[in-house]
Design an enzyme around this catalytic site. Structure first.
Site, short mmCIF file in Angstrom:
data_model
loop_
_atom_site.label_atom_id
_atom_site.label_comp_id
_atom_site.label_asym_id
_atom_site.label_seq_id
_atom_site.Cartn_x
_atom_site.Cartn_y
_atom_site.Cartn_z
N ARG A 1 0.82 -1.22 0.00
CA ARG A 1 0.00 0.00 0.00
C ARG A 1 0.85 1.26 0.00
NH1 ARG A 1 -5.54 -0.36 1.63
NH2 ARG A 1 -6.22 -2.25 0.58
N ARG B 1 -4.07 6.50 0.57
CA ARG B 1 -4.63 7.73 1.13
C ARG B 1 -3.70 8.52 2.03
NH1 ARG B 1 -10.02 4.74 2.87
NH2 ARG B 1 -8.28 3.37 3.36
N ARG C 1 -7.65 10.57 -6.47
CA ARG C 1 -8.79 9.70 -6.16
C ARG C 1 -10.11 10.45 -6.33
NH1 ARG C 1 -12.55 6.97 -5.21
NH2 ARG C 1 -12.90 5.44 -3.58
N ASP D 1 -6.39 -3.75 -7.39
CA ASP D 1 -6.91 -4.35 -6.16
C ASP D 1 -7.13 -5.84 -6.35
OD1 ASP D 1 -7.95 -3.19 -3.43
OD2 ASP D 1 -9.26 -4.87 -3.94
N TYR E 1 -14.00 -12.68 0.74
CA TYR E 1 -14.77 -11.48 0.39
C TYR E 1 -16.03 -11.85 -0.39
CZ TYR E 1 -10.98 -8.52 2.04
OH TYR E 1 -10.06 -7.90 2.84
O1 CP3 Z 1 0.13 0.31 -3.27
C1 CP3 Z 1 -0.25 -0.87 -3.36
O2 CP3 Z 1 -0.05 -1.74 -2.48
C2 CP3 Z 1 -0.94 -1.33 -4.64
C3 CP3 Z 1 -2.34 -1.33 -4.66
C4 CP3 Z 1 -3.17 -2.25 -3.78
C5 CP3 Z 1 -4.43 -1.85 -3.28
N1 CP3 Z 1 -5.02 -2.92 -2.69
C6 CP3 Z 1 -5.01 -0.49 -3.43
C7 CP3 Z 1 -6.15 -0.09 -2.59
C8 CP3 Z 1 -2.98 -3.58 -3.40
C9 CP3 Z 1 -1.78 -4.48 -3.61
C10 CP3 Z 1 -4.17 -3.99 -2.71
C11 CP3 Z 1 -4.37 -5.37 -2.21
C12 CP3 Z 1 -5.55 -5.65 -1.41
N2 CP3 Z 1 -6.82 -5.17 -1.54
C13 CP3 Z 1 -5.57 -6.63 -0.36
C14 CP3 Z 1 -4.41 -7.49 0.06
C15 CP3 Z 1 -3.48 -6.76 0.95
C16 CP3 Z 1 -4.04 -6.45 2.32
O3 CP3 Z 1 -4.28 -5.26 2.58
O4 CP3 Z 1 -4.25 -7.40 3.10
C17 CP3 Z 1 -6.87 -6.66 0.16
C18 CP3 Z 1 -7.36 -7.52 1.30
C19 CP3 Z 1 -7.66 -5.74 -0.60
C20 CP3 Z 1 -9.11 -5.48 -0.45
C21 CP3 Z 1 -9.38 -4.05 -0.16
N3 CP3 Z 1 -9.23 -3.01 -1.07
C22 CP3 Z 1 -9.84 -3.50 1.05
C23 CP3 Z 1 -10.13 -4.30 2.32
C24 CP3 Z 1 -9.98 -2.13 0.86
C25 CP3 Z 1 -10.57 -1.13 1.82
C26 CP3 Z 1 -9.61 -0.73 2.87
C27 CP3 Z 1 -9.21 0.69 2.67
O5 CP3 Z 1 -8.04 0.98 2.92
O6 CP3 Z 1 -10.06 1.49 2.28
C28 CP3 Z 1 -9.56 -1.83 -0.46
C29 CP3 Z 1 -9.49 -0.51 -1.11
C30 CP3 Z 1 -8.15 -0.05 -1.57
N4 CP3 Z 1 -7.28 -0.81 -2.31
C31 CP3 Z 1 -7.57 1.23 -1.37
C32 CP3 Z 1 -6.31 1.22 -2.00
C33 CP3 Z 1 -5.33 2.35 -2.12
C34 CP3 Z 1 -8.23 2.41 -0.66
C35 CP3 Z 1 -9.29 2.93 -1.56
C36 CP3 Z 1 -9.52 4.42 -1.45
O7 CP3 Z 1 -8.76 5.20 -2.04
O8 CP3 Z 1 -10.50 4.81 -0.82
#
Ligand code: CP3
Length: 353
Positions: free
Chosen positions: A34, A38, A47, A84, A161
């Site tokens: 990540r 944000r 975003r 994602d 999920y």
């Molecule tokens: O920078 C990076 O790591 C690359 C992009 C990336 C994202 N998600 C962007 C993202 C990667 C590799 C992921 C993987 C991901 N997504 C996982 C596995 C890693 C982990 O965290 O355990 C999982 C479980 C997800 C599912 C997911 N996507 C969730 C639970 C959420 C919501 C949580 C949150 O932070 O809002 C997301 C959304 C998400 N994926 C965001 C980002 C930057 C936030 C979205 C936003 O901008 O509002």
């Protein structure tokens, strides 16, 4: 020969790829889960321009910009594609929405009708062409010393999920389906395995140097289900990816696997295992005898910063010196993280090596 002036590192092979291929680096390569997100004001601004999170992921120019934001700020050793793990259920025909302060919400799949109504696994790459387009642009734009990482969720984590309809809660529904309707659950896992293998292969073909499988909820499985739902599908995906691309480099992250990281490393055939922050340096060293090991600073220690963070970085870098170590966190960067702490982390890792 390529020279990266910011830190004086001179190399003709990407540091991350060197460690994945088997040689330790004097300064461990560093990137962060990540790393785009944000906590960066430029990410929040970008975003706002997207109508939804998935539109953001599927607009190559936006995904490319988000991928490069942390690279421009911190000169990390790897860029991870901005996407994602839930693009796979979306590509299988299951609508996914990202709700502010809630996270991902899906219409749950809990029975044979739901599972059998999903689109075929080998068709996901058509839906995901914008993702591969983003990788192609990144491949052309990225500085040659920086690795490009593609990724997918592992079948078990994606299934949590899809069956629960949301993430990270009790896992009651998905466990009940797994134990009470093993044939239905098995068909869901097979569909996901097929989709994930195709998605990873397509990312390598679009220019990813290596790929990572995120099994964020691996740790909630007891035995023997960890072996069945985490290790076995991962092994088959690794085999399928290597059948298409024998030199493919693969990182596996069975988060919170505890004392099962070793068997995961031994039996899946991954090149590197990423570990969460509960894993000791002694265990990381022992894992690094056979695979590269990635991790594992606590993301909250990065929020705190200062001497406690720097002390832990010194301990990690010194403790893993001479081993195949990729510096990372134990889980993703959280939104509360001050960006200047990330800059301090990178400087400390490079300064202490
Ligand atoms: O920078 C990076 O790591 C690359 C992009 C990336 C994202 N998600 C962007 C993202 C990667 C590799 C992921 C993987 C991901 N997504 C996982 C596995 C890693 C982990 O965290 O355990 C999982 C479980 C997800 C599912 C997911 N996507 C969730 C639970 C959420 C919501 C949580 C949150 O932070 O809002 C997301 C959304 C998400 N994926 C965001 C980002 C930057 C936030 C979205 C936003 O901008 O509002």
């Amino acid at each position: 020969m390529y020279t990266k002036p910011e830190n004086g590192r001179v190399t003709n092979i990407k540091p991350l790829m060197a460690v994945l291929a088997g040689s330790p680096e004097a300064t461990p390569p560093i990137w962060l889960m990540r790393q785009a997100g944000r906590y960066l004001p430029e990410y929040r601004a970008l975003r706002q321009k997207a109508s939804s999170f998935l539109d953001f992921c599927y607009t190559p120019e936006m995904a490319v910009t988000a991928t490069l934001q942390p690279i421009e700020r911190f000169a990390l050793d790897a860029a991870i594609l901005f996407s994602d793990i839930l693009v796979i259920p979306d590509a299988l025909g299951m609508p996914v929405t990202f709700v502010e302060k809630v996270g991902p919400v899906l219409e749950p799949v809990t029975d044979a009708r739901g599972v059998d109504g999903l689109k075929p696994g080998d068709g996901v790459t058509d839906h995901l062409t914008p993702v591969y387009q983003a990788l192609r642009i990144l491949r052309a734009d990225l500085d040659p010393g920086i690795s490009l990482i593609g990724f997918a969720g592992a079948p078990w984590t994606i299934a949590t999920y899809m069956v629960e309809g949301r993430g990270g809660h009790g896992f009651e529904t998905v466990k009940r389906l797994m134990w009470q309707a093993p044939d239905v659950f098995g068909r869901l896992m097979d569909r996901l395995e097929e989709a994930v293998a195709h998605h990873l292969i397509a990312q390598i073909e679009a220019g990813a140097d290596c790929v990572k499988l995120f099994d964020s909820w691996a740790g909630v499985l007891p035995e023997p289900d960890f072996a069945r739902q985490v290790i076995a599908p991962t092994r088959r995906i690794v085999d399928r990816v290597r059948a298409a691309h024998p030199d493919a480099r693969i990182i596996g992250f069975p988060r919170q696997a505890g004392d099962r990281y070793a068997v995961y490393a031994a039996e899946t055939g991954v090149d590197a295992v990423a570990v969460d922050q509960s894993v000791t340096l002694a265990t990381m060293k022992s894992l690094a005898e056979t695979v590269a090991v990635q991790g594992n600073l606590d993301p909250q220690l990065l929020v705190a910063g200062g001497e406690p963070m720097e002390a832990r970085i010194r301990e990690m870098v010194a403790g893993l010196a001479g081993h195949r170590h990729i510096f990372n966190l134990g889980h993703g960067v959280v939104p509360e993280t001050p960006p200047e702490h990330v800059a301090a982390l990178v400087a400390a890792v490079r300064g202490n090596a």
